[in-house]
Write an enzyme that holds these catalytic residues in place. Structure first.
Site, short mmCIF file in Angstrom:
data_model
loop_
_atom_site.label_atom_id
_atom_site.label_comp_id
_atom_site.label_asym_id
_atom_site.label_seq_id
_atom_site.Cartn_x
_atom_site.Cartn_y
_atom_site.Cartn_z
N ASN A 1 -7.94 -2.53 13.89
CA ASN A 1 -9.31 -2.86 13.49
C ASN A 1 -9.37 -4.07 12.55
OD1 ASN A 1 -8.24 -1.79 11.19
ND2 ASN A 1 -9.68 -0.09 10.99
N HIS B 1 -7.51 -4.54 9.86
CA HIS B 1 -7.21 -4.31 8.45
C HIS B 1 -5.88 -4.96 8.05
CE1 HIS B 1 -5.08 -0.14 9.12
NE2 HIS B 1 -4.17 -1.08 9.00
N GLU C 1 -9.81 -1.71 4.88
CA GLU C 1 -10.51 -1.40 6.12
C GLU C 1 -11.73 -2.31 6.29
OE1 GLU C 1 -8.95 0.37 8.07
OE2 GLU C 1 -8.42 2.36 7.38
N ASP D 1 0.83 -1.21 0.00
CA ASP D 1 0.00 0.00 0.00
C ASP D 1 0.86 1.26 0.00
OD1 ASP D 1 0.93 -0.36 2.58
OD2 ASP D 1 -1.03 -0.68 3.47
C1 GLP Z 1 -0.69 0.54 8.38
C2 GLP Z 1 -0.33 -0.30 7.18
C3 GLP Z 1 -0.56 -1.77 7.45
C4 GLP Z 1 0.06 -2.17 8.76
C5 GLP Z 1 -0.58 -1.38 9.86
C6 GLP Z 1 -0.07 -1.73 11.24
O1 GLP Z 1 -2.03 0.85 8.42
N1 GLP Z 1 -1.05 0.06 6.03
O2 GLP Z 1 -0.02 -2.53 6.38
O3 GLP Z 1 -0.11 -3.54 8.97
O4 GLP Z 1 -0.32 0.00 9.62
O5 GLP Z 1 1.05 -0.95 11.57
P1 GLP Z 1 2.00 -1.21 12.79
O6 GLP Z 1 2.84 -2.37 12.43
O7 GLP Z 1 2.82 0.04 12.93
O8 GLP Z 1 1.14 -1.46 13.97
#
Ligand code: GLP
Length: 237
Positions: free
Chosen positions: A129, A131, A136, A67
């Site tokens: 959440n 995702h 989402e 992403d």
């Molecule tokens: C973002 C990314 C996700 C990732 C998520 C969790 O939203 N788009 O791909 O898994 O954050 O991030 P973190 O690892 O910092 O908790």
């Protein structure tokens, strides 16, 4: 879905990293799906260390990131910048073989992945959440790479990387859930208490309200958790 509970983030990085290194040795032309966020950073450090010690060679590897933000004013907060500074700058992957979805290519990003032979191993984190990528809750299970409006939860969670919450972009482009499901193998990593509910929901449900729950339908998923993220799991799981 195989769930492995580890004692530390370091142990997760080592186990997941060794699996990736093994796959690259078996197939130097491996296609990697990569994730951002704080969770995979120890894994990327482990891969960098192994590269520096001549244990793995990325010269023929191709990568596709999950992403990217859209209309981001601060390029230092882009996921491209994150990947450069946490991985690509320190290994020998050719930068032209590292792909990100964007507003220019999102309509044919799935096709680009297919032309490269498909993703051999996709690395995933998980949002609070549920995702994955930026899919989402409510995202269709058959979705391809698409543009999304981020939820308030995600904007709040990601604000920690920005000067202020107002600087967090509201839109992003992400591989869809179907895109992710086409990967031959998937590694999902979750660490910390703030992921425990999402992990429990992922394992208990099969529901668009928990996008990660789609992974239960995939044949080859390994989930690496630390004890905090595994807090709500019963022994059976
Ligand atoms: C973002 C990314 C996700 C990732 C998520 C969790 O939203 N788009 O791909 O898994 O954050 O991030 P973190 O690892 O910092 O908790």
């Amino acid at each position: 879905m195989k769930v492995i509970i580890c004692d530390s983030k370091r142990q997760i990085a080592q186990k997941a990293g060794d699996m990736i290194i093994k796959r690259i040795r078996e197939n130097p032309y491996l296609v990697l799906g990569l994730a951002t966020g704080s969770t995979p950073i120890p894994l990327y450090q482990y891969l960098v260390n192994n590269y520096q010690n001549n244990k793995v060679n990325f010269e023929n590897v191709i990568s596709f990131n999950l992403d990217e933000y859209l209309d981001n004013n601060d390029q230092m907060q882009s996921y491209r910048y994150f990947m450069n500074t946490n991985l690509f700058d320190y290994i020998n992957i050719p930068i032209k073989k590292t792909f990100f979805p964007s507003k220019h290519n999102y309509k044919y990003y799935d096709e680009l992945i297919k032309q490269a032979g498909g993703i051999d191993i996709q690395i995933l984190g998980i949002g609070r959440n549920g995702h994955i990528g930026f899919n989402e809750p409510g995202t269709a299970f058959d979705s391809k790479t698409h543009i999304v409006k981020l939820t308030d939860v995600t904007i709040k969670d990601n604000a920690r990387f920005f000067n202020s919450i107002d600087d967090v972009p509201c839109f992003a482009v992400t591989m869809g859930l179907n895109t992710i499901m086409q990967s031959k193998e998937i590694i999902l990593i979750a660490t910390g208490k703030n992921k425990a509910t999402a992990i429990k929901q992922m394992l208990d449900n099969y529901d668009v309200n928990c996008p990660a729950s789609i992974l239960k339908n995939h044949q080859n998923v390994t989930v690496y958790l630390d004890n905090d993220a595994a807090e709500f799991l019963t022994k059976k799981e």
